[in-house]
Design a protein around this motif. Structure first.
Motif, short mmCIF file in Angstrom:
data_model
loop_
_atom_site.label_atom_id
_atom_site.label_comp_id
_atom_site.label_asym_id
_atom_site.label_seq_id
_atom_site.Cartn_x
_atom_site.Cartn_y
_atom_site.Cartn_z
N GLN A 17 38.17 47.07 35.15
CA GLN A 17 38.16 45.38 35.51
C GLN A 17 38.65 44.40 37.05
O GLN A 17 38.06 43.69 37.06
CB GLN A 17 39.22 45.05 35.03
CG GLN A 17 39.80 43.53 33.86
CD GLN A 17 40.90 43.84 33.01
OE1 GLN A 17 40.98 44.94 32.48
NE2 GLN A 17 41.00 42.54 32.73
N LEU A 18 39.23 45.31 37.76
CA LEU A 18 39.50 44.46 38.92
C LEU A 18 38.33 44.23 40.45
O LEU A 18 38.07 43.40 40.75
CB LEU A 18 40.93 45.03 39.15
CG LEU A 18 42.23 44.28 38.79
CD1 LEU A 18 43.29 45.98 39.06
CD2 LEU A 18 42.27 43.09 39.00
N THR A 19 37.84 45.68 39.64
CA THR A 19 36.82 45.46 40.94
C THR A 19 35.44 45.43 40.54
O THR A 19 34.89 44.26 41.15
CB THR A 19 36.39 46.98 41.28
OG1 THR A 19 35.91 48.14 40.48
CG2 THR A 19 36.96 47.81 42.35
N GLU A 20 35.28 44.83 38.82
CA GLU A 20 33.64 44.44 38.41
C GLU A 20 34.21 42.20 38.27
O GLU A 20 33.66 41.31 38.81
CB GLU A 20 33.61 44.18 37.06
CG GLU A 20 33.24 45.49 36.48
CD GLU A 20 33.50 46.44 35.16
OE1 GLU A 20 34.08 44.75 34.29
OE2 GLU A 20 33.16 47.10 34.55
N ALA A 21 35.84 42.47 38.83
CA ALA A 21 35.78 40.85 39.57
C ALA A 21 36.19 40.51 40.66
O ALA A 21 36.25 39.27 41.17
CB ALA A 21 37.47 40.69 38.95
N GLY A 22 35.81 41.56 41.01
CA GLY A 22 35.13 41.60 43.31
C GLY A 22 36.65 42.23 44.18
O GLY A 22 35.35 41.51 45.45
N TYR A 23 37.36 42.37 43.37
CA TYR A 23 38.29 42.71 44.41
C TYR A 23 38.01 44.29 45.08
O TYR A 23 37.17 45.09 44.32
CB TYR A 23 39.54 43.14 43.63
CG TYR A 23 40.61 41.98 42.63
CD1 TYR A 23 41.70 41.19 44.07
CD2 TYR A 23 40.06 40.68 42.44
CE1 TYR A 23 41.96 40.10 44.28
CE2 TYR A 23 40.99 40.01 41.75
CZ TYR A 23 42.26 39.02 42.85
OH TYR A 23 42.67 37.77 42.17
N VAL A 24 38.83 43.97 46.01
CA VAL A 24 38.21 45.82 46.54
C VAL A 24 39.16 47.04 46.79
O VAL A 24 40.58 46.16 46.73
CB VAL A 24 38.00 45.54 48.56
CG1 VAL A 24 37.88 47.38 48.88
CG2 VAL A 24 37.20 45.28 48.65
N TYR A 25 38.87 47.85 45.94
CA TYR A 25 40.49 48.84 45.91
C TYR A 25 40.50 49.97 47.29
O TYR A 25 39.98 50.63 47.53
CB TYR A 25 39.51 50.56 44.47
CG TYR A 25 40.37 51.32 44.51
CD1 TYR A 25 42.37 51.24 44.37
CD2 TYR A 25 39.65 53.07 43.78
CE1 TYR A 25 42.77 51.73 43.65
CE2 TYR A 25 40.91 53.10 43.58
CZ TYR A 25 42.25 53.71 43.08
OH TYR A 25 43.43 54.10 43.35
#
Length: 475
Positions: free
Chosen positions: A284-292
């Motif tokens: 969910q977070l990576t799809e929202a544009g955040y880098v893991y």
């Protein structure tokens, strides 16, 4: 450049269960259980002298242990009281420590990083905040051009917009908000309350006041959490658009932290559900544009953490991932840990002992460790793995002035099994952590930990009694 979206993670439940042990978070190496009591004042003075000679910038940490109310999940060193007057004697002791420690350090050294942690640092009054920062500015060389990384942890449920304006006035330019979860049932179960509306009001003020960075902390594994409930909280957080996010794994250890007994253990999500929560959250977070970034940290593509990782410059210290790895860290306040040259030292964990030492004009250090050459070597390797997920053997051999493959022959043999399971790629030239392995990076780092790895030729056996280990599960 490391991949933004770990879309190639294979969520192999059996493999994860096999490697999901308890282990350090490696905010330091050696880790805190290796610190010993009766630490020599001469070792401290010698380390400070070398630190001053180096001219390295400083990182200052201040621990403010007070909270208005108890959060049942918390395992931090804190004092819960609604009586704000109880903070005054502690603040007086902290001011004594600032003056005492500042006299030991070259006052011209710039403070590139400053952090107030807790507890709840905003517990003290605005006037007391001003007093503490004024004392810090008097004795240390704080940067006045807003270029330092000056951060503070806040509980959004107990912070007003006016307090944020005071913090900005004092020079803070980064905020870390302990959101944890927005679900009302979860909040009631853990006795931690902050509504979306309260957090949004603070976010708006933070942007109005031009704070450089806003981070939000969340926890997974709390009572009544599910994939669906955490996904709803994440969706609300994504709308708030923080620059950084941390998603911490809740470690249920009521035998160590008594307040955790106030939660219903039967309401905790199962290990399988926790794993599904983590998988959904990462996607969910990576799809929202955040880098893991790694472990439990996420950041926007243009954030300093992401840029540092892309350039191979990301560091790790007692506050977690950091961009200022070239600083000596001087930590003040009860239980705080300093990293000065080649030593780690920790202050007394209880306020009476801490204050008594300062009343006598003594540094309030209770325990510590002098890092050996082997400690420094392994610290470098573990830091490289946990921040950048790969080690080039030739480059690391040059940096450490040794033959990496010979020195770590036993560790590389152990990692051969990790390679078979697809957690690392191991060649004669380099070790690279795969996307699957990034989930278990703490376990991979443990292979290089001489205090945990009895098969290493440099295995360390500490003499005498060792503090009980309180490591959490990796996932």
């Amino acid at each position: 450049m490391l991949p933004n979206k770990p879309s190639h993670i294979h969520w192999n439940r059996e493999l994860i269960r096999r490697y999901d042990l308890s282990g350090p978070r490696y905010t330091s190496y050696p880790t805190a259980p290796q610190f010993r009591e009766g630490f020599s004042e001469m070792d401290v003075e010698a380390a400070i002298a070398r630190s001053n000679t180096s001219g390295r910038p400083l990182s200052l940490y201040f621990h403010i242990p007070f909270c208005d109310t108890i959060c049942y999940y918390c395992g931090c060193n804190k004092i819960v009281t609604a009586n704000k007057a109880r903070a005054r004697p502690y603040l007086d002791s902290l001011l004594k420590e600032i003056e005492l420690r500042a006299a030991q350090f070259d006052s011209s050294r710039p403070v590139n990083q400053l952090h107030w942690g807790g507890g709840t640092p905003t517990y003290i009054s605005d006037d007391e905040k001003r007093e503490l920062m004024a004392a810090t500015r008097k004795h240390f060389n704080l940067l006045d051009d807003d270029s330092g990384e000056y951060s503070i942890e806040i509980h959004p449920g107990g912070t007003t917009p006016e307090t944020l304006r005071v913090l900005r006035e004092l020079g803070f330019n980064r905020l870390s908000m302990g959101v944890q979860d927005f679900d009302p049932q979860v909040q009631k179960a853990v006795n931690r309350f902050n509504s979306v509306e309260e957090v949004k009001a603070l976010v708006d003020v933070a942007r109005e006041e031009k704070f450089h960075s806003l981070s939000m902390d969340l926890i997974y594994g709390l009572p009544h959490q599910s994939v669906e409930s955490v996904s709803r909280t994440l969706a609300q957080v994504i709308v708030l658009n923080p620059d950084r996010l941390s998603l911490f794994n809740y470690a249920h250890m009521p035998h160590l932290f008594k307040t955790q007994k106030q939660m219903d253990e039967n309401a905790l999500p199962s290990a399988e559900e926790k794993l599904k929560i983590l998988e959904t959250a990462i996607n969910q977070l990576t799809e929202a544009g955040y880098v893991y970034i790694g472990m439990d940290h996420f950041a926007k593509p243009d954030d300093d953490l992401t840029i540092a990782q892309e350039h191979g410059e990301l560091q790790r210290n007692f506050q977690g991932y950091a961009t200022h790895g070239n600083c000596d860290m001087l930590a003040m306040g009860v239980s705080s840990i300093s990293a000065i040259d080649n030593i780690f030292v920790q202050n007394f964990k209880d306020i009476p002992s801490y204050s008594a030492a300062l009343d006598k004009g003594l540094t309030p250090i209770n325990k510590g460790i002098v890092l050996s050459k082997d400690d420094l070597v392994r610290q470098t390797v573990i830091n490289q793995l946990i921040c950048n997920f790969e080690v080039n053997f030739r480059h690391m051999s040059q940096k450490l002035e040794l033959d990496f493959c010979e020195y770590f022959a036993d560790e590389l043999d152990q990692l051969a099994d990790f390679a078979v399971d697809g957690l690392v790629k191991l060649t004669p030239s380099y070790l690279k952590v795969t996307d699957d392995g990034r989930l278990l990076i703490r376990r991979i780092c443990m292979a290089f930990d001489a205090y945990l790895n009895p098969n290493s030729r440099q295995a360390v056996k500490m003499p005498g009694e060792v503090e009980p280990v309180r490591y959490s599960k990796i996932i």
